[in-house]
Design a protein around this motif. Structure first.
Motif, short mmCIF file in Angstrom:
data_model
loop_
_atom_site.label_atom_id
_atom_site.label_comp_id
_atom_site.label_asym_id
_atom_site.label_seq_id
_atom_site.Cartn_x
_atom_site.Cartn_y
_atom_site.Cartn_z
N LEU A 93 12.01 0.00 -4.08
CA LEU A 93 11.38 0.80 -5.13
C LEU A 93 12.35 1.08 -6.27
CD1 LEU A 93 9.26 3.27 -2.98
CD2 LEU A 93 8.38 1.54 -4.56
N ARG A 94 13.59 1.39 -5.94
CA ARG A 94 14.59 1.64 -6.98
C ARG A 94 14.82 0.39 -7.83
NH1 ARG A 94 17.68 3.78 -2.67
NH2 ARG A 94 17.20 5.98 -2.42
N ARG A 95 14.90 -0.75 -7.16
CA ARG A 95 15.10 -2.02 -7.87
C ARG A 95 13.91 -2.30 -8.78
NH1 ARG A 95 15.79 -5.66 -3.67
NH2 ARG A 95 17.93 -4.98 -3.52
N GLN A 122 14.89 0.53 3.33
CA GLN A 122 14.63 -0.73 2.62
C GLN A 122 13.54 -0.52 1.57
OE1 GLN A 122 16.43 -3.61 2.98
NE2 GLN A 122 15.32 -4.20 1.16
N ALA A 123 12.51 0.25 1.90
CA ALA A 123 11.45 0.54 0.94
C ALA A 123 12.01 1.30 -0.26
CB ALA A 123 10.33 1.35 1.61
N LYS A 124 12.87 2.29 -0.02
CA LYS A 124 13.47 3.05 -1.12
C LYS A 124 14.32 2.13 -2.00
CE LYS A 124 15.32 6.48 1.28
NZ LYS A 124 15.88 7.79 1.70
N ASP A 146 0.87 -1.17 0.00
CA ASP A 146 0.00 0.00 0.00
C ASP A 146 0.91 1.22 0.00
OD1 ASP A 146 -2.35 -1.48 0.07
OD2 ASP A 146 -2.32 -1.64 2.25
N LEU A 147 1.42 1.55 -1.18
CA LEU A 147 2.48 2.55 -1.31
C LEU A 147 2.02 3.94 -0.87
CD1 LEU A 147 5.38 3.05 -2.14
CD2 LEU A 147 4.58 3.41 -4.49
N GLN A 148 0.86 4.36 -1.31
CA GLN A 148 0.37 5.70 -0.97
C GLN A 148 0.21 5.85 0.54
OE1 GLN A 148 -3.70 7.15 -2.07
NE2 GLN A 148 -2.51 8.20 -3.67
N ALA A 149 -0.38 4.86 1.19
CA ALA A 149 -0.58 4.91 2.64
C ALA A 149 0.77 4.93 3.36
CB ALA A 149 -1.42 3.73 3.11
N PHE A 150 1.72 4.12 2.89
CA PHE A 150 3.05 4.08 3.51
C PHE A 150 3.75 5.44 3.42
CE2 PHE A 150 7.68 3.46 2.90
CZ PHE A 150 8.00 2.96 4.15
N VAL A 151 3.75 6.03 2.22
CA VAL A 151 4.43 7.31 2.03
C VAL A 151 3.76 8.39 2.88
CG1 VAL A 151 4.96 9.13 0.36
CG2 VAL A 151 5.33 6.73 -0.25
N ARG A 177 7.62 9.24 -8.14
CA ARG A 177 6.91 10.21 -7.28
C ARG A 177 7.04 9.79 -5.82
NH1 ARG A 177 5.38 13.46 -4.43
NH2 ARG A 177 3.41 14.56 -4.37
N ALA A 178 6.85 8.51 -5.54
CA ALA A 178 6.99 8.00 -4.17
C ALA A 178 8.43 8.15 -3.68
CB ALA A 178 6.56 6.53 -4.11
N LEU A 179 9.39 7.83 -4.54
CA LEU A 179 10.80 7.98 -4.17
C LEU A 179 11.14 9.43 -3.86
CD1 LEU A 179 12.56 5.50 -6.60
CD2 LEU A 179 12.66 5.44 -4.11
N ASN A 180 10.63 10.35 -4.67
CA ASN A 180 10.87 11.78 -4.42
C ASN A 180 10.35 12.17 -3.05
OD1 ASN A 180 12.06 12.12 -6.92
ND2 ASN A 180 10.24 12.99 -7.87
N ALA A 181 9.16 11.70 -2.70
CA ALA A 181 8.57 12.03 -1.41
C ALA A 181 9.41 11.45 -0.27
CB ALA A 181 7.13 11.51 -1.33
N LEU A 182 9.86 10.21 -0.43
CA LEU A 182 10.66 9.57 0.62
C LEU A 182 12.06 10.16 0.70
CD1 LEU A 182 9.55 5.85 0.11
CD2 LEU A 182 8.88 7.40 1.97
#
Length: 150
Positions: free
Chosen positions: A65-67, A60-62, A36-41, A98-103
């Motif tokens: 996501l990169r991988r 670890q999430a980042k 649940d990527l949106q909720a996690f971020v 977008r998620a990576l940028n936020a994290l």
């Protein structure tokens, strides 16, 4: 998919500002696991700082996501897929970005704040040590022995 379509999709995911106006995907499958990527971020971003116990989870999430981003991009570049599949992969890649940028925006701010706090604490300890060593333990004002900074 035609070669020019493939190049078009790759250019789209690599474009500066591709994430502007893009929402973080609600759910995404990363390394075979649905997240649940949106909720996690949003959970992580809601806090002012990332607690020490959560940092490892965020890192670890980042990494995952990169991988996942790299694997999806390679599918566009190398696999025999339709243009529609390629577009879906490109949308997912941009959502991951977008998620990576936020994290990523969490990292330096927290580290910078910690560094400044550490420097302040170090300065206070050093000042206290010097006052004690010079016999000015009770001089809390910090102006010196004669009250004029000397």
């Amino acid at each position: 998919m035609q070669e020019y379509e493939r190049k078009q999709l790759i250019e789209r995911v690599e474009r500066e500002g591709a994430t502007v106006g893009v929402d973080i995907p609600e759910r995404i499958t990363v390394q075979g696991e649905t997240v649940d990527l949106q909720a996690f971020v949003f959970e992580i971003k809601r806090r002012d700082t990332v607690p020490a116990g959560e940092r490892e989870r965020v890192e670890q999430a980042k990494k995952n996501l990169r991988r996942e981003r790299l694997q999806r991009k390679q599918r566009i570049e190398e696999d025999d897929i339709s243009f529609a599949e390629g577009e879906e992969l490109a949308r997912a890649i941009i959502g991951i970005d977008r998620a990576l940028n936020a994290l990523e925006s969490l990292g330096p701010t927290d580290i910078e704040r910690e560094r400044k706090a550490q420097e302040t604490a170090d300065r206070k300890r050093w000042t206290k040590f010097l006052r004690k060593a010079l016999g000015h333990e009770e001089a809390d004002s910090g102006v010196g022995v004669d009250g004029r900074g000397r």
